[in-house]
Every structure is written in structure tokens, then in C-alpha cells.
Design a protein around this motif. Structure first.
Motif, PDB file in Angstrom:
ATOM      1  N   GLU A 219       0.856  -1.205   0.000  1.00 22.40           N
ATOM      2  CA  GLU A 219       0.000   0.000   0.000  1.00 22.40           C
ATOM      3  C   GLU A 219       0.883   1.242   0.000  1.00 22.40           C
ATOM      4  O   GLU A 219       1.703   1.423   0.896  1.00 22.40           O
ATOM      5  CB  GLU A 219      -0.881  -0.038   1.261  1.00 22.40           C
ATOM      6  CG  GLU A 219      -1.813   1.145   1.404  1.00 22.40           C
ATOM      7  CD  GLU A 219      -2.657   1.055   2.699  1.00 22.40           C
ATOM      8  OE1 GLU A 219      -2.534   0.062   3.441  1.00 22.40           O
ATOM      9  OE2 GLU A 219      -3.421   1.998   2.947  1.00 22.40           O
ATOM     10  N   ASP A 254      -5.314   2.776  -1.618  1.00 20.59           N
ATOM     11  CA  ASP A 254      -6.123   3.444  -0.600  1.00 20.59           C
ATOM     12  C   ASP A 254      -6.506   4.787  -1.210  1.00 20.59           C
ATOM     13  O   ASP A 254      -5.638   5.579  -1.595  1.00 20.59           O
ATOM     14  CB  ASP A 254      -5.278   3.623   0.675  1.00 20.59           C
ATOM     15  CG  ASP A 254      -6.059   4.279   1.806  1.00 20.59           C
ATOM     16  OD1 ASP A 254      -6.691   5.320   1.543  1.00 20.59           O
ATOM     17  OD2 ASP A 254      -6.027   3.769   2.941  1.00 20.59           O
ATOM     18  N   HIS A 257      -4.729   7.961  -0.277  1.00 20.49           N
ATOM     19  CA  HIS A 257      -3.272   8.032  -0.311  1.00 20.49           C
ATOM     20  C   HIS A 257      -2.746   8.594  -1.631  1.00 20.49           C
ATOM     21  O   HIS A 257      -1.884   7.991  -2.287  1.00 20.49           O
ATOM     22  CB  HIS A 257      -2.669   6.648  -0.047  1.00 20.49           C
ATOM     23  CG  HIS A 257      -2.850   6.188   1.365  1.00 20.49           C
ATOM     24  ND1 HIS A 257      -2.135   5.149   1.911  1.00 20.49           N
ATOM     25  CD2 HIS A 257      -3.648   6.638   2.356  1.00 20.49           C
ATOM     26  CE1 HIS A 257      -2.510   4.970   3.173  1.00 20.49           C
ATOM     27  NE2 HIS A 257      -3.429   5.857   3.458  1.00 20.49           N
ATOM     28  N   HIS A 281      -8.561   0.247  -0.399  1.00 26.26           N
ATOM     29  CA  HIS A 281      -9.026   0.743   0.883  1.00 26.26           C
ATOM     30  C   HIS A 281      -9.936   1.911   0.540  1.00 26.26           C
ATOM     31  O   HIS A 281      -9.473   2.967   0.122  1.00 26.26           O
ATOM     32  CB  HIS A 281      -7.851   1.217   1.748  1.00 26.26           C
ATOM     33  CG  HIS A 281      -7.253   0.118   2.563  1.00 26.26           C
ATOM     34  ND1 HIS A 281      -6.200   0.313   3.425  1.00 26.26           N
ATOM     35  CD2 HIS A 281      -7.595  -1.195   2.673  1.00 26.26           C
ATOM     36  CE1 HIS A 281      -5.903  -0.837   4.032  1.00 26.26           C
ATOM     37  NE2 HIS A 281      -6.732  -1.765   3.580  1.00 26.26           N
ATOM     38  N   ASP A 327     -11.261   1.565   4.635  1.00 30.91           N
ATOM     39  CA  ASP A 327     -10.298   2.074   5.619  1.00 30.91           C
ATOM     40  C   ASP A 327     -10.692   3.509   5.934  1.00 30.91           C
ATOM     41  O   ASP A 327     -10.354   4.427   5.188  1.00 30.91           O
ATOM     42  CB  ASP A 327      -8.864   2.003   5.063  1.00 30.91           C
ATOM     43  CG  ASP A 327      -7.830   2.388   6.120  1.00 30.91           C
ATOM     44  OD1 ASP A 327      -8.219   2.603   7.286  1.00 30.91           O
ATOM     45  OD2 ASP A 327      -6.638   2.483   5.781  1.00 30.91           O
TER      46      ASP A 327
HETATM   47 MN    MN Z   1      -5.215   2.190   4.165  1.00 35.93          MN
END
Ligand code: MN
Ligand code: RM4
Ligand code: MN
Length: 431
Positions: A219, A254, A257, A281, A327
Motif C-alpha cells: 500500500e 487506498d 493516499h 481501501h 479504511d
Molecule cells: Mn489504508
């Protein structure tokens, strides 16, 4: 409320709401039929869509400035599992829990497996944690884990990951997600190339220790906690790692991110093209890693991501098997409500993406009709699919409106009575 009582929560809305729903659904199904779309097919697709719940999202998150816990939050893995089972019960779309070790360290595996059976939930990818030092930990991760120049620290981080795999095996996980906080705050602090090589070497050991039917997800994240250079900072670095590890290493995206204005659907398309999209995520973000509710800020971007996924699904792209996970950090909303809202939002975004007429889109792309190509996507996105996903849930015995059903259930008040707040030291802050 005992663990098994989750199943007994009454879901009937008042009959007026049921009647309204039936009218809305048949009207939508009729409208879709006129555009050549079969509502039943989309319902079948929604029934297939499953997303994993993050064990760390059932309690209030917080920021580094503070945390404002709510009543009745889970204090143990069992209580997190109860809440997870409730989310699945109301949405019929979230049958598995994703554990974070050591936050969810297991004391009695038989108890955990018994609870899981009784509650009707399973376990998804296990997450490692080398971004914090734990009490009694021998060596510190302050200057990195897998990238640390000290081989003894790297060894400790590898041992942790091997342990996480063992935990995952016990609960039936099939993947490990690795997010590394490793990086530097100042130029010169670490070797930019050397640190990446060290991470790759450590991951090779972890990869080699996985059972044959497992996958490893790397990730990426651009910054925080490192503010100058993060080792796995972008999807390119993540892809390089996944490619050098082997077929069962893939990239996890994610949604928070990325730097603001990054075209995430393009990142998704690139990873799909490389056969390296491992999973997601889900969350939403205004600035970066905000961990807000999926679709709350940029619902169109979420739809466009799902469009890439549905395309890959229809084209039967080799190796396409993304692990969907949430997430999020819930600072203001009731965590259960936020997760219910998220699963509903994901079901809607997925259903909308299923409505895209791919032949029509391809024809407009081929003839260079920019306007009609965009309109083809927008038509699907602008469709109010709420009655359709509500119907999909209803047929699975779940709720027409999960958040309203949760509020009507009295679950939170009951948990508030049953679960007095944990002492502050036991409270976890989501990072
Ligand atoms: Mn994450
Ligand atoms: C990180 C990253 C990871 C999550 C931790 C708690 O920012 O998103 O996926 O496990 O937070
Ligand atoms: Mn994050």
C-alpha cells in the motif's frame, strides 16, 4: 445483547415505507428497461459485491489533536466482531472483518472462531503494523522498519510479519496488507535508493513465507508520518515492489493516499493493465489520508473508479480479483452508521457503474464523439439507484435503509449500557 442476538434485530420499516419502496423500485426497473438495462442483472451483481470491514474503524478515530469517543464502542475483538456482524446483517454486503495486528492480537483462537461462526462473519486480509512501537518491543521503528539501516530492526519487522501471517492462517485470511510508514523527514537522512532496496529484500522474505494461496498487498502513501520522502510513496514504487516479488504480490489502492487532484481512476487503470491491482481501501479525502466516508467528497470519482473495475470484470481481465476493503476513521459520525453509509454508497457506486452501456461508450470513443461518450457515463452516474440497491438488500433479508434501521434498532443504546468506556490507555487512535 449476546453475540447471537445481532441476527434477531427487527428490520421491518413501517408499511408505508415498504409500499413507497415497491413503487420506487418498479418505476426505476421500468425506466431502466426502456434504456435496455435489466434491473435484475444489476441486483445479481450487487449481490456479488462484498467489502471487508476494518476492525479499527468501529471505535472513534481522532486526530493528533484529540479524540471524542462515543458511547458503547467495542473494547475487544469480540465486540468489534459483533458490530461487524450487525453491519453485514443490515447491508448484506460486508461479510468479513480485516484484522490489524497487534491491535487485534488473538488470545484464544477457538473462542474467536466460535464467535465468528455464531455471528456469521469471516476474516479478510490481515494488516501488519510496524508504524508504531509496542510496549516491551525490543528495538524501535523510529527510523524505519523494513528500510532501517540496522539489520536487527529489519529482522524484528520481518518476524512481526511472519507472526501476522500465522495469525491470518488461524482465522482463514488469504492476504496480508503491508503499509509502511518508512521514510525520512530531511534530505540526507536516508539513502533514497538504499532504503527502497532494503524494503524489497525484507518483503521478499515475507512473500516467501506466505502460503501458496495467499496474496501480499503493498500500500503506497505519499507522505505522513514521513514529510520529506516516503519509501513506498506512490503507485509506481508499489508496482515495482509487486513486480519484483512475484505473481501473488499486488498493489493496494487506498483512495486517500494520493496528492490532491490525482486522477485515481487512471492509477486504477494502469494497475489493472499491469495485472497488479490487488485491492482497495475505500474512503474519501479532501486533502490527503483524511479517511472520510467513501463518496462523501468526490462521488463522481468513486463512480469512475468502479467503472474501471466493472470494465475489467466484463472483459474478464486475467487475474482480476480485487479485494475490496474499507479504511476510514470516524471522528464525528457514529462509526457503525458511517460504515453502514459506506457499504450503501459502495453498493450504489457499483450498481451505477453496472448501468454503463459499454458498447455505446466504445462506439462514441471510436467515432471521437466526446460529448456523447461523456453523456453515456453521466447517464449511468445520474441514475438514482437507491431503490435498486435497497431491493437487493431486501431480498437478502437486510435493510432498505441501513442507517435508519440501525437507529430504529436501539443497538447503540444497548451497547452503551453493556460496554462501559475502556480506560484511555486502551483506546486506539486510527492513524
Ligand atoms: Mn489504508
Ligand atoms: C494507514 C494506512 C493503513 C492503515 C493504517 C491504520 O494510513 O491507510 O492502511 O492500516 O493507516
Ligand atoms: Mn491511510
Amino acid at each position: 445483547m449476546a453475540a447471537s442476538d445481532v441476527a434477531s434485530i427487527a428490520l421491518e420499516l413501517d408499511s408505508a415505507a415498504e409500499r413507497d419502496h415497491e413503487r420506487d423500485f418498479s418505476e426505476l426497473a421500468g425506466r431502466l428497461e426502456r434504456t435496455g438495462c435489466d434491473a435484475e442483472e444489476v441486483i445479481a451483481a450487487v449481490h456479488h459485491f462484498e467489502v471487508a470491514l476494518p476492525s479499527w474503524a468501529f471505535a472513534t478515530g481522532g486526530t493528533r489533536f484529540g479524540r471524542f469517543p462515543g458511547a458503547g464502542e467495542p473494547r475487544s475483538l469480540r465486540e468489534k466482531m459483533e458490530d461487524a456482524a450487525l453491519v453485514h446483517r443490515l447491508t448484506a454486503g460486508a461479510p468479513r472483518l480485516s484484522l490489524h495486528i497487534p491491535w487485534d492480537e488473538i488470545r484464544d483462537i477457538n473462542e474467536v472462531l466460535d464467535d465468528a461462526r455464531r455471528l456469521g462473519i469471516g476474516f479478510d486480509a490481515v494488516n501488519s503494523n510496524t508504524f508504531q512501537d509496542q510496549p516491551n518491543q525490543r528495538l524501535s521503528y523510529k527510523l524505519g522498519s523494513f528500510s532501517n539501516p540496522d539489520a536487527a530492526v529489519r529482522r524484528q519487522a520481518i518476524e512481526h510479519h511472519l507472526h501476522v501471517i500465522e495469525v491470518g492462517k488461524l482465522v482463514g485470511s488469504k492476504a496480508i496488507s503491508v503499509w509502511l510508514a518508512d521514510g525520512s523527514d530531511f534530505p540526507g537522512q536516508m539513502s533514497l535508493r538504499g532504503s527502497f532496496d532494503r524494503v524489497r529484500e525484507c518483503l521478499q522474505e515475507v512473500y516467501a513465507a506466505m502460503p501458496d494461496d495467499w496474496r501480499l498487498f503493498t500500500e503506497h502513501k505519499p507522505y505522513e508520518p514521513s514529510f520529506y520522502a516516503t519509501v513506498v510513496q506512490d503507485w509506481g514504487s508499489s508496482l515495482l515492489l509487486a513486480q519484483s516479488l512475484g505473481d501473488r504480490a499486488q498493489c493496494l489502492v487506498d483512495l486517500g493516499h494520493h496528492l490532491p487532484s490525482t486522477n485515481i481512476e487512471l492509477v486504477v487503470a494502469r494497475l489493472l493493465g499491469a495485472g497488479k491491482l490487488g485491492g482497495f481501501h475505500f474512503n474519501d479525502s479532501m486533502y490527503g489520508d483524511d479517511d472520510l466516508t467513501a463518496g462523501s467528497i468526490r462521488p463522481y470519482a468513486l463512480f469512475l473508479i468502479f467503472h474501471e473495475l466493472v470494465l475489467a470484470e466484463r472483459e474478464r481481465l486475467p487475474g482480476f480479483d480485487p479485494a475490496y476493503m474499507i479504511d476510514q476513521s470516524h471522528n464525528l459520525k457514529d462509526p457503525i452508521e458511517a460504515l453502514l453509509q459506506t457499504v450503501d454508497q459502495l453498493q450504489q457506486s457499483y450498481a451505477k457503474a453496472c448501468l454503463v452501456d459499454h458498447d455505446e461508450l466504445a462506439a462514441h470513443q471510436a467515432s471521437g464523439d466526446v460529448m456523447m461518450a461523456e453523456r453515456t457515463l453521466k447517464r449511468a452516474y445520474d441514475t438514482d439507484v437507491r431503490p435498486l440497491v435497497a431491493e437487493a438488500r431486501r431480498r437478502r433479508g437486510a435493510a432498505l435503509d441501513p442507517v435508519l434501521a440501525f437507529r430504529a434498532s436501539g443497538y447503540r443504546a444497548q451497547k452503551a449500557a453493556e460496554r462501559p468506556a475502556a480506560p484511555p490507555s486502551a483506546a486506539r487512535t486510527h492513524l
